[in-house]
Motif scaffolding. Structure first.
Motif: not given
Lengths: 269, 269
Positions: A11-18, A20-26, A51-59
């Motif tokens: 629930q913390n918004h400070g997602v570490p940059k490392t 694997p889902r950093y950008l998506s979570l940001k 949008g997130e789901c459609f983004d998955y399926i375009i890779g």
């Protein structure tokens, strides 16, 4: 109970940059914060999820078909007499700086246009855009606006869009895209769903995540603004939106075909 | 301003039943209302949106592969010694009555289990389930719960799940599914993403919208409860989850292939 709250890192918004889902979570957190600041409507969270789901399926990358559409879109904006970029809550929450940068580079106004009206929303979106450096923002004065026919949502109210020849609509609803087309506007859409009504009705459909597409458009604009009008027209004429959407669907089919092997590899780890 | 609010029918929860997107909008509003009542977390709205998109690409219907998984799942629940149905905020907001009906029919407890802890959430979910008729609800007493290892989210805290042999997880996160598998639980998942980690790790993956899947399970349970254990074991043994997921991916590929022609028909109207 306190201990649990602090330990629940998800629930913390400070997602570490490392992560694997950093950008998506940001960007997910930007949307949630946007809702808390009135910038994003509640339904905007659900739209973001789609949008997130459609983004998955375009890779989760800008595909070659998206690049083609981006090039055509930038050419169209450079040729246009009265272009405008329509900005809704999600777009403003996700990429305010990039929208302002593109707007300034191409000398195109931003027009705030929202689906769900709520007291204070326009002002909240205006604030976020001004904080990002915007100076030319339309759609903020209720008294100056006119209504597009055949539309029920708040999207019907337009300002500069009424007289524009080219309207770029990142994250648009199908009804308004259709309304804009009926007024003979050239429409450029950014939409992760390649077969949404907006994607289908638009003249140029960029099937990409807005967070990648706008920076890509900025890069492209810096190159294309060196060309003369004849060269830009040629780029535009060579672009076929329907074929490009079909090619995007083929990329998705390839992606899913691939998943039949790739996805199951995690089970072997 | 008042006039605009009332005219903006898109924000009105009274969607007419004749609306082509009636069901989708109805459940979308249940999720938004759920957030306002603490039942649904903010990120739950985004998760719901992802589900909507995956539902599009399976054609928004219970597919034949989903039906196979449902049959195997019901057989597994009927054979199980200590089965349990895990309920999160979105599930409780969307189909509380159906969850209770299935729980009573199969005599399986419901256990509240949430990813995002927030003061009052468990109680809000308990209320919605009780209002729907639930009498056997686990996971409501913090002092009785134990923690699954290797999990950071609030999902780690379990009650009856700790001793269960079969856990049904509608709308689960990948980390917990993996944790449950490592404890040798048999996991039944309902997940619209056929290649989510939950979908991949589960023993039986129902790729379907929970709002269709639970009613379908109830129907199926009424049939299968007439069978003897040998027949149920046979149903279960014949089911191959990985092949079934791959077959689901093929259905999606067919759907998208079809869209290359179907989608564009709206432009000719």
């Amino acid at each position: 109970m306190k201990k649990i709250m602090t330990r629940n890192k998800n629930q913390n918004h400070g997602v570490p940059k490392t992560h694997p889902r950093y950008l998506s979570l940001k960007f997910r957190h930007k949307i949630i914060d946007g809702m808390k600041n009135l910038v994003v409507a509640e339904a905007g969270l659900i739209a973001h999820g789609r949008g997130e789901c459609f983004d998955y399926i375009i890779g989760e990358k800008t595909t070659k078909t998206a690049r083609k559409a981006i090039k055509a879109a930038v050419a169209a904006l450079l040729i246009a007499k009265k272009p405008v970029i329509s900005v809704n809550g999600n777009a403003a929450a996700l990429v305010p700086e990039d929208l302002v940068k593109l707007s300034k580079l191409l000398k195109i106004p931003l027009e705030i246009n929202i689906f769900y009206f709520k007291e204070g929303r326009i002002k909240a979106i205006k604030n976020i855009l001004e904080k990002a450096g915007a100076t030319d923002i339309k759609g903020t004065n209720e008294n100056k606006m006119i209504e597009l026919e055949g539309l029920e949502s708040n999207r019907r109210k337009v300002d500069y869009i009424a007289k524009a020849d080219v309207v770029m609509v990142p994250l648009e609803d199908g009804d308004r895209t259709e309304a804009l087309k009926k007024l003979n506007k050239k429409v450029i859409a950014i939409d992760l769903n390649p077969v949404s009504r907006t994607a289908l009705w638009a003249d140029i459909t960029i099937v990409d995540n807005i967070t990648r597409a706008i920076p890509e458009m900025i890069e492209c604009a810096m190159e294309l603004q060196r060309l003369d009008k004849g060269e830009l027209v040629e780029i535009l004429n060579k672009f076929d939106n329907i074929s490009n959407i079909k090619a995007t669907l083929d990329l998705i089919i390839n992606y899913i075909e691939n998943q039949k092997e790739e996805a199951f590899k995690i089970l072997k780890k």
